[in-house]
Write a protein that holds these residues in place. Structure first.
Motif, mmCIF file in Angstrom:
data_model
loop_
_atom_site.group_PDB
_atom_site.id
_atom_site.type_symbol
_atom_site.label_atom_id
_atom_site.label_comp_id
_atom_site.label_asym_id
_atom_site.label_seq_id
_atom_site.Cartn_x
_atom_site.Cartn_y
_atom_site.Cartn_z
ATOM 1 N N ALA A 61 -27.231 57.266 32.462
ATOM 2 C CA ALA A 61 -25.834 57.386 32.054
ATOM 3 C C ALA A 61 -24.889 56.628 32.974
ATOM 4 O O ALA A 61 -23.783 56.296 32.576
ATOM 5 C CB ALA A 61 -25.442 58.862 32.000
ATOM 6 N N ASP A 62 -25.283 56.388 34.216
ATOM 7 C CA ASP A 62 -24.370 55.747 35.162
ATOM 8 C C ASP A 62 -24.138 54.280 34.798
ATOM 9 O O ASP A 62 -25.089 53.559 34.478
ATOM 10 C CB ASP A 62 -24.939 55.801 36.584
ATOM 11 N N PRO A 63 -22.895 53.814 34.855
ATOM 12 C CA PRO A 63 -22.650 52.375 34.696
ATOM 13 C C PRO A 63 -23.215 51.622 35.888
ATOM 14 O O PRO A 63 -23.269 52.150 37.008
ATOM 15 C CB PRO A 63 -21.119 52.289 34.645
ATOM 16 N N LEU A 64 -23.636 50.383 35.659
ATOM 17 C CA LEU A 64 -24.302 49.615 36.707
ATOM 18 C C LEU A 64 -23.336 48.994 37.701
ATOM 19 O O LEU A 64 -23.619 48.921 38.899
ATOM 20 C CB LEU A 64 -25.178 48.524 36.071
ATOM 21 N N TRP A 65 -22.173 48.550 37.211
ATOM 22 C CA TRP A 65 -21.307 47.746 38.079
ATOM 23 C C TRP A 65 -20.846 48.468 39.352
ATOM 24 O O TRP A 65 -20.718 47.821 40.414
ATOM 25 C CB TRP A 65 -20.115 47.185 37.304
ATOM 26 N N THR A 88 -13.514 49.792 48.238
ATOM 27 C CA THR A 88 -14.658 49.716 47.325
ATOM 28 C C THR A 88 -15.370 51.061 47.221
ATOM 29 O O THR A 88 -15.750 51.500 46.122
ATOM 30 C CB THR A 88 -15.652 48.647 47.792
ATOM 31 N N THR A 89 -15.548 51.738 48.352
ATOM 32 C CA THR A 89 -16.194 53.052 48.351
ATOM 33 C C THR A 89 -15.423 54.044 47.503
ATOM 34 O O THR A 89 -16.001 54.782 46.683
ATOM 35 C CB THR A 89 -16.325 53.585 49.791
ATOM 36 N N ILE A 90 -14.113 54.080 47.679
ATOM 37 C CA ILE A 90 -13.288 55.032 46.929
ATOM 38 C C ILE A 90 -13.303 54.706 45.439
ATOM 39 O O ILE A 90 -13.500 55.585 44.586
ATOM 40 C CB ILE A 90 -11.844 55.023 47.471
ATOM 41 N N THR A 91 -13.116 53.429 45.100
ATOM 42 C CA THR A 91 -13.039 53.016 43.693
ATOM 43 C C THR A 91 -14.343 53.294 42.952
ATOM 44 O O THR A 91 -14.348 53.869 41.854
ATOM 45 C CB THR A 91 -12.701 51.521 43.594
ATOM 46 N N THR A 92 -15.464 52.897 43.543
ATOM 47 C CA THR A 92 -16.752 53.055 42.860
ATOM 48 C C THR A 92 -17.178 54.512 42.763
ATOM 49 O O THR A 92 -17.742 54.931 41.744
ATOM 50 C CB THR A 92 -17.841 52.246 43.585
ATOM 51 N N LEU A 111 -17.911 56.493 39.220
ATOM 52 C CA LEU A 111 -19.168 57.175 38.906
ATOM 53 C C LEU A 111 -18.946 58.659 38.633
ATOM 54 O O LEU A 111 -19.565 59.245 37.735
ATOM 55 C CB LEU A 111 -20.160 56.996 40.053
ATOM 56 N N HIS A 112 -18.068 59.268 39.404
ATOM 57 C CA HIS A 112 -17.785 60.691 39.203
ATOM 58 C C HIS A 112 -17.190 60.934 37.817
ATOM 59 O O HIS A 112 -17.596 61.865 37.100
ATOM 60 C CB HIS A 112 -16.822 61.186 40.286
ATOM 61 N N VAL A 113 -16.226 60.102 37.414
ATOM 62 C CA VAL A 113 -15.594 60.243 36.105
ATOM 63 C C VAL A 113 -16.611 59.997 34.994
ATOM 64 O O VAL A 113 -16.653 60.721 33.989
ATOM 65 C CB VAL A 113 -14.400 59.277 35.976
ATOM 66 N N ALA A 114 -17.463 58.958 35.170
ATOM 67 C CA ALA A 114 -18.473 58.647 34.151
ATOM 68 C C ALA A 114 -19.443 59.807 33.968
ATOM 69 O O ALA A 114 -19.840 60.135 32.840
ATOM 70 C CB ALA A 114 -19.223 57.378 34.543
ATOM 71 N N ARG A 115 -19.832 60.453 35.059
ATOM 72 C CA ARG A 115 -20.766 61.564 34.956
ATOM 73 C C ARG A 115 -20.115 62.778 34.291
ATOM 74 O O ARG A 115 -20.764 63.507 33.537
ATOM 75 C CB ARG A 115 -21.288 61.928 36.347
ATOM 76 N N ARG A 116 -18.849 62.993 34.569
ATOM 77 C CA ARG A 116 -18.147 64.109 33.940
ATOM 78 C C ARG A 116 -18.054 63.895 32.436
ATOM 79 O O ARG A 116 -18.218 64.834 31.642
ATOM 80 C CB ARG A 116 -16.743 64.272 34.537
ATOM 81 N N LYS A 117 -17.801 62.639 32.032
ATOM 82 C CA LYS A 117 -17.731 62.338 30.594
ATOM 83 C C LYS A 117 -19.086 62.549 29.926
ATOM 84 O O LYS A 117 -19.171 63.073 28.827
ATOM 85 C CB LYS A 117 -17.265 60.904 30.394
ATOM 86 N N THR A 118 -20.144 62.116 30.617
ATOM 87 C CA THR A 118 -21.491 62.289 30.067
ATOM 88 C C THR A 118 -21.837 63.765 29.928
ATOM 89 O O THR A 118 -22.403 64.198 28.905
ATOM 90 C CB THR A 118 -22.530 61.602 30.975
ATOM 91 N N THR A 119 -21.481 64.567 30.936
ATOM 92 C CA THR A 119 -21.749 66.004 30.897
ATOM 93 C C THR A 119 -20.964 66.683 29.777
ATOM 94 O O THR A 119 -21.483 67.528 29.051
ATOM 95 C CB THR A 119 -21.381 66.646 32.235
#
Length: 420
Positions: free
Chosen positions: A224-228, A399-403, A407-415
Motif C-alpha cells: 500500500a505504501d507509495p514508492l516515492w 525531507t524526513t518530515i515531508t516523507t 507515508l503516515h497519511v497514505a497508511r491511514r487512507k489505506t486502513t
C-alpha cells in the motif's frame, strides 16, 4: 521455544555458515576500493596534479555516472546463472581500471577512467547481491539485510585503509600503492567467487527454488505504501552522505590541517558505526516500527550535520558528532530499506533504492561543489564549508518530515478504505 525454532529455520534457509561467510567477505572486499581514495583526494589530485578542491572532489562522485551504463548491461545479462561470470569479469575489469588510475594520466583522463570504473562497480554489486538472494531462498529480506553489514563495513575499512596507505608511503608513490592495493582487492574477488558460485549451484540442485522462495515473500510485505517517499529518503541520505566522504575530508585537510590518518579515522568512523549498527537497528524497526525509527534517526542525523558546522576544529567534539551521525545513519539505512519492501514489487523497489541512492550521492556532490564555488570561489574558508553543512542538514530534516507525513497519511487512507 518457538522463537528458537524460528531462528534455526531462518539460519538453515540462509545456507551454510561457510558459504554465507564467503559471500560476505566477497562483498566486503568489493566495497573497500570505493572509498580508499575518498579521504586522501588532496594528496592524489591537489598535490599531484595541482587540481582545485572542487575538481578533486569530483573523483568521489563521477563514478556514479557509470550506473547509467551498467543498468542496460545488467538487463542484457539478467539471467541468474550468469551472476558468477558477471562478478569475475566485472572484478577483473575493475582491477584494470583501478591500476590505470595509478599512472600519471592527468586529472581529466583519471576522472574519465573513474567514471568507467563506476560501470564495473555497479555490475559487481548487483551480481554479488543476486548470489546472496539465491542463497537466502525463503528469507531474502534477512539475507540482504545481513549482506548490508559487510558492504557498509567495507566502505568504512576502505576509507581507513586509504588514510593508512598514504601515511606509510612516499608522496611520489602514493597513487601507485593506493590504486594498486585497490586493484588487488578486486582481483581477489574474481578469484574466489567461482567457489561460492559452484556451492550455490549444488545447493539449488539438491533443493530447487520455488516461486515463493525466489521472491522471499517480500512482495506481500505491504504494497500500500507509495514508492516515492522511500526513494526520497534514500536520495537525501546519500546526498548528505556524499559530504562525509567527499567535502568533509577536503575541509579537514585544506582548512583545518588534519593529517591523512586523522581524516581517514574521522571519515571511516561513522561508516563503521553504520555497518555495525544496521543489524540492531533492523531489530528495533521490527519492534517499534520502521517509520518511527526513521523519523527519530532523521532528526538525530540532521542535528549531527548541523553540529559539524560548529565543532569541526575541535577533534574530540568532532569525533563525538561523528558517532551520532554513524549511529543514526545505521537506523536510517535499516528503516529505509524496510520501508522500500512495503512498496509492491520488491525487485523493482530495491533496484530503485540503489538508483535513488546513487543519484543522491552524485547530486549531493555536485550541489556541494556549486555551493562552495559560489560562496568561496577556488579557496573556500571554514565558514563556507559550515554553510554548506547547514544547508544539507536543513534539506535532510525537511525531507524526513515531508516523507514521513506522506507515508503516515497514505497508511491511514489505506486502513480507512479497508474498514469500509
Amino acid at each position: 521455544m518457538a522463537s528458537v525454532n524460528n531462528c534455526a529455520q531462518i539460519d538453515r534457509g540462509l545456507g551454510s555458515k561457510t558459504l554465507r561467510g564467503m559471500l560476505f567477505i566477497l562483498i566486503l572486499l568489493s566495497a573497500m576500493p570505493d572509498t580508499m581514495a575518498a579521504p586522501v583526494v588532496k594528496e592524489l589530485f591537489m598535490d599531484r596534479y595541482g587540481a582545485t578542491p572542487s575538481a578533486a572532489q569530483m573523483f568521489n562522485g563521477i563514478n556514479l555516472l557509470g550506473a547509467l551504463i551498467a543498468i542496460p548491461l545488467l538487463w542484457f545479462a539478467r539471467k541468474r546463472e550468469r551472476s558468477v561470470e558477471l562478478v569475475v569479469w566485472g572484478s577483473i575489469a575493475d582491477a584494470i581500471l583501478l591500476a590505470a588510475m595509478a599512472c600519471p594520466l592527468g586529472l581529466g583522463w583519471t576522472l574519465m577512467i573513474r567514471a568507467l570504473e563506476g560501470v564495473t562497480d555497479v555490475i559487481v554489486f548487483a551480481a554479488l547481491f543476486e548470489l546472496v538472494r539465491r542463497l537466502a531462498r525463503g528469507h531474502v529480506a534477512t539475507g540482504l539485510g545481513l549482506a548490508s553489514t559487510p558492504l557498509l563495513l567495507g566502505l568504512g575499512l576502505g576509507a581507513m585503509l586509504g588514510g593508512f596507505v598514504v601515511r606509510q608511503t612516499d608522496g611520489s608513490l602514493t597513487s601507485v600503492w593506493l590504486f594498486g592495493a585497490s586493484a588487488v582487492l578486486s582481483l581477489l574477488v574474481a578469484l574466489v567467487v567461482p567457489i561460492a558460485g559452484r556451492a550455490i549451484c549444488r545447493a539449488e540442485t539438491r533443493e530447487p527454488i520455488t516461486g515463493a522462495q525466489a521472491d522471499g515473500g517480500l512482495a506481500s510485505a505491504g504494497g500500500a505504501d507509495p514508492l516515492w517517499p522511500s526513494l526520497a529518503m534514500t536520495f537525501s541520505d546519500r546526498a548528505s552522505g556524499g559530504l562525509i566522504t567527499g567535502t568533509l575530508p577536503i575541509a579537514l585537510a585544506q582548512v583545518l590541517s588534519y593529517s591523512a590518518m586523522e581524516r581517514g579515522l574521522l571519515v571511516g568512523l561513522p561508516l563503521l558505526l553504520m555497518a555495525l549498527g544496521t543489524g540492531p537497528a533492523g531489530w528495533l524497526c521490527d519492534r517499534v516500527g520502521s517509520l518511527k525509527v526513521r523519523v527519530a534517526a532523521g532528526i538525530a542525523y540532521a542535528t549531527g550535520f548541523a553540529l559539524l558546522a560548529v565543532v569541526g576544529n575541535q577533534p574530540l567534539p568532532l569525533g563525538c558528532v561523528m558517532v551520532v551521525i554513524g549511529v543514526s545513519a545505521s537506523a536510517l539505512f535499516s528503516s529505509s530499506i524496510t520501508l522500500v519492501t512495503r512498496c509492491g514489487s520488491t525487485t523493482m523497489s530495491l533496484g530503485a533504492f540503489r538508483g535513488a541512492g546513487d543519484l543522491g550521492f552524485l547530486s549531493g556532490t555536485l550541489l556541494s561543489l556549486f555551493l562552495l564555488s559560489t560562496l568561496g570561489g577556488s579557496d573556500p574558508t571554514y565558514s563556507d564549508y559550515a554553510s554548506v553543512l547547514l544547508v544539507f542538514a536543513g534539506f535532510h530534516l525537511v525531507t524526513t518530515i515531508t516523507t514521513s507525513v506522506t507515508l503516515h497519511v497514505a497508511r491511514r487512507k489505506t486502513t480507512s478504505s479497508a474498514c469500509r
